[in-house]
Every structure is written in C-alpha cells, then in structure tokens.
Design a protein around this motif. Structure first.
Motif, mmCIF file in Angstrom:
data_model
loop_
_atom_site.group_PDB
_atom_site.id
_atom_site.type_symbol
_atom_site.label_atom_id
_atom_site.label_comp_id
_atom_site.label_asym_id
_atom_site.label_seq_id
_atom_site.Cartn_x
_atom_site.Cartn_y
_atom_site.Cartn_z
ATOM 1 N N ASN A 1 0.810 -1.221 0.000
ATOM 2 C CA ASN A 1 0.000 0.000 0.000
ATOM 3 C C ASN A 1 0.843 1.271 0.000
ATOM 4 O OD1 ASN A 1 0.821 -0.055 2.731
ATOM 5 N ND2 ASN A 1 -1.039 1.044 3.370
ATOM 6 N N LEU A 2 2.176 1.111 -0.027
ATOM 7 C CA LEU A 2 3.065 2.265 -0.169
ATOM 8 C C LEU A 2 3.571 2.406 -1.598
ATOM 9 C CD1 LEU A 2 5.339 1.740 2.979
ATOM 10 C CD2 LEU A 2 3.512 3.427 2.735
ATOM 11 N N CYS A 3 3.340 1.395 -2.416
ATOM 12 C CA CYS A 3 4.083 1.251 -3.676
ATOM 13 C C CYS A 3 3.310 1.743 -4.900
ATOM 14 C CB CYS A 3 4.456 -0.228 -3.852
ATOM 15 S SG CYS A 3 5.415 -0.553 -5.342
ATOM 16 N N ASN A 4 3.890 2.694 -5.608
ATOM 17 C CA ASN A 4 3.287 3.194 -6.840
ATOM 18 C C ASN A 4 3.125 2.080 -7.872
ATOM 19 O OD1 ASN A 4 3.621 5.608 -5.527
ATOM 20 N ND2 ASN A 4 4.868 6.571 -7.115
ATOM 21 N N TYR A 5 4.147 1.258 -7.996
ATOM 22 C CA TYR A 5 4.117 0.178 -8.985
ATOM 23 C C TYR A 5 2.982 -0.791 -8.688
ATOM 24 C CZ TYR A 5 5.662 -4.007 -11.524
ATOM 25 O OH TYR A 5 5.724 -5.115 -12.337
ATOM 26 N N TYR A 6 2.841 -1.169 -7.438
ATOM 27 C CA TYR A 6 1.769 -2.107 -7.067
ATOM 28 C C TYR A 6 0.408 -1.507 -7.366
ATOM 29 C CZ TYR A 6 -1.218 -5.202 -4.360
ATOM 30 O OH TYR A 6 -2.207 -6.071 -3.989
ATOM 31 N N GLU A 7 0.217 -0.249 -7.014
ATOM 32 C CA GLU A 7 -1.078 0.386 -7.244
ATOM 33 C C GLU A 7 -1.388 0.490 -8.731
ATOM 34 O OE1 GLU A 7 -2.216 4.803 -6.584
ATOM 35 O OE2 GLU A 7 -2.872 3.734 -4.782
ATOM 36 N N GLU A 8 -0.369 0.827 -9.526
ATOM 37 C CA GLU A 8 -0.586 0.977 -10.964
ATOM 38 C C GLU A 8 -0.845 -0.370 -11.628
ATOM 39 O OE1 GLU A 8 2.953 3.006 -11.969
ATOM 40 O OE2 GLU A 8 2.337 4.846 -10.916
ATOM 41 N N VAL A 9 -0.114 -1.397 -11.211
ATOM 42 C CA VAL A 9 -0.311 -2.732 -11.787
ATOM 43 C C VAL A 9 -1.689 -3.263 -11.392
ATOM 44 C CG1 VAL A 9 0.448 -5.142 -11.662
ATOM 45 C CG2 VAL A 9 2.112 -3.322 -11.962
ATOM 46 N N ARG A 10 -2.036 -3.117 -10.110
ATOM 47 C CA ARG A 10 -3.316 -3.629 -9.624
ATOM 48 C C ARG A 10 -4.472 -2.887 -10.285
ATOM 49 N NH1 ARG A 10 -4.499 -3.189 -3.347
ATOM 50 N NH2 ARG A 10 -4.424 -0.999 -3.960
ATOM 51 N N SER A 11 -4.323 -1.581 -10.506
ATOM 52 C CA SER A 11 -5.391 -0.790 -11.087
ATOM 53 C C SER A 11 -5.677 -1.195 -12.527
ATOM 54 C CB SER A 11 -5.052 0.694 -11.036
ATOM 55 O OG SER A 11 -3.983 0.998 -11.924
ATOM 56 N N LYS A 12 -4.704 -1.834 -13.161
ATOM 57 C CA LYS A 12 -4.900 -2.308 -14.541
ATOM 58 C C LYS A 12 -5.453 -3.726 -14.587
ATOM 59 C CE LYS A 12 -1.139 0.590 -16.301
ATOM 60 N NZ LYS A 12 0.211 0.623 -16.881
#
Length: 235
Positions: free
Chosen positions: A220-231
């Motif tokens: 929940n701190l990670c830009n990459y995780y949020e962007e990958v999950r959002s896709k």
C-alpha cells in the motif's frame, strides 16, 4: 489496507519503508562485514559481476598474490588472469594496482583506518579519487567499515526506490545517493539497515523480473503495485 502510495511525500514514504522492512528482517547491528581493504577491493571487483564471481576472483587473486604488495607488483596480465571470474578483469587489474600504489604512498601498510578520523566529505573525495572507485564503492566502505552516515545505492536500492516512488523513473544511481540520503537522519545505523533491508527485499521479493507483489509488505506504499493492480494485472 488503504493505499498510501500517492498520499505520502517521498520522505514520509521512505521512513515507512524503513520501519516496515525493520519489522520484516529485524534491526541489524552495524559492524564491519570485512576488513576495509577487502571491502574496497572486493567492491571494485563487484561491478557488473555476481557476488559468487566477485568472491571467486578475490580468492584467486590472494591465492596467487597473498599480500597487497605482491598484488601491486604482479605482472598485470597475471593479475588479470587471476581476476578472470570477474567482468572486465584487465581493466580491474589495472585500477587495483593503481589504487594500491596511491595508498602505499602515504600508508605503506595498506591500512585504511585513517578514514575513521576524517569527515564524510573529504573521506568521500579521497576514496573517489582512486581509479575505479565510484559512489557505491566509497559509500560502502565508509558506512560498513567506519559507520559514516552515507547511503550506498546498489541495483536493489535503486530499483525498489523507483518502483515504490521514492525517486523518479529517470533518476540515475549517482543522483539517487543524494536524493535518498536527504530523506533520512544522518544516522549510520538507520542508513545501514535501510540499505541492507532494501537489498534483501530486492533479492527475495521485489526482484528485477517477476516481482512477488502479492506477498510484499510494501503493497500500500508502492506506486508500482497500485498501478499494476489498477490495470487488473494479476500480482
């Protein structure tokens, strides 16, 4: 767990990363992992070389040339042959011998203990004036051996810092040293643990290929995780 990836400042996020990885890996005491001369020469050998081959090259060098004087005086072709497990053994042999000659001029016993008494800036300048020594090598020697408040940025620290969003995608390794260092207090133990824990996290979870995002404590701190999950990509 709600996402903090784009709500925290990079500085606040860096501290949260530090605290979480402390919880995951445990707080490590700062102590030299090896003699300062070994740290210096081994890190010079490590450039674009696996740890296993770095160790093999170092061992072969000292098997054939057991003292720093003998390493310095060896025919450069023979030293390069001993260093063959490392990448660019010829260039590294030349730089190692030049470095040893410079050190011997003022410290004939090849003892780097004098760095302990130096302030960070002149110590960094002295090390980086040596052939083949860059920011990563200089900071590793000063942090690991002399507990100076510097932050080595290796490939793992750099990669995770970009993915999480502590630094921008175009920030180089060299520029990342200064940017990341400003995010932390000038405390050698904090910087040592951040470096060591980021390295472990990069080896075990946030790998170069196929990062294990699903089991990552920094989700929940990670830009990459949020962007990958959002896709909608399975992580």
């Amino acid at each position: 767990m709600s996402s903090l990836a784009h709500t925290l400042s990079p500085k606040d996020k860096a501290w949260q990363v530090h605290l979480r990885l402390n919880d995951v890996f445990g707080l490590l005491p700062t102590y030299p992992r090896r003699d300062p001369m070994r740290e210096l020469i081994s890190t010079m050998l490590s450039h674009r070389t696996t740890h296993a081959n770095e160790e093999k090259a170092y061992s072969q060098m000292l098997e054939r040339f057991p003292t720093w004087q003998e390493v310095m005086d060896a025919p450069v072709e023979e030293l390069a042959d001993a260093l063959s497990p490392a990448e660019f053994p010829g260039a590294k042999a030349v730089n190692i011998q030049k470095t040893l000659r410079i050190i011997q001029q003022t410290h004939p016993d090849f003892n780097l203990a004098f760095l302990e008494q130096m302030d960070v800036a002149p110590a960094m300048d002295w090390l980086m004036a040596l052939p083949g020594v860059g920011l990563k090598t200089a900071t590793l020697v000063l942090l690991f051996n002399f507990h100076k408040p510097v932050l080595p940025v290796d490939t793992h620290v750099h990669r995770i810092s970009q993915r999480v969003g502590l630094i921008g995608a175009k920030v180089t390794h060299d520029k990342a040293h200064a940017i990341l260092l400003e995010m932390f207090p000038p405390d050698a133990q904090v910087l040592y643990n951040f470096h060591r824990h980021m390295l472990k996290h990069g080896q075990k979870v946030c790998t170069f290929r196929n990062p294990r995002c699903g089991s990552c404590d920094l989700q929940n701190l990670c830009n990459y995780y949020e962007e990958v999950r959002s896709k909608g990509i399975d992580v």
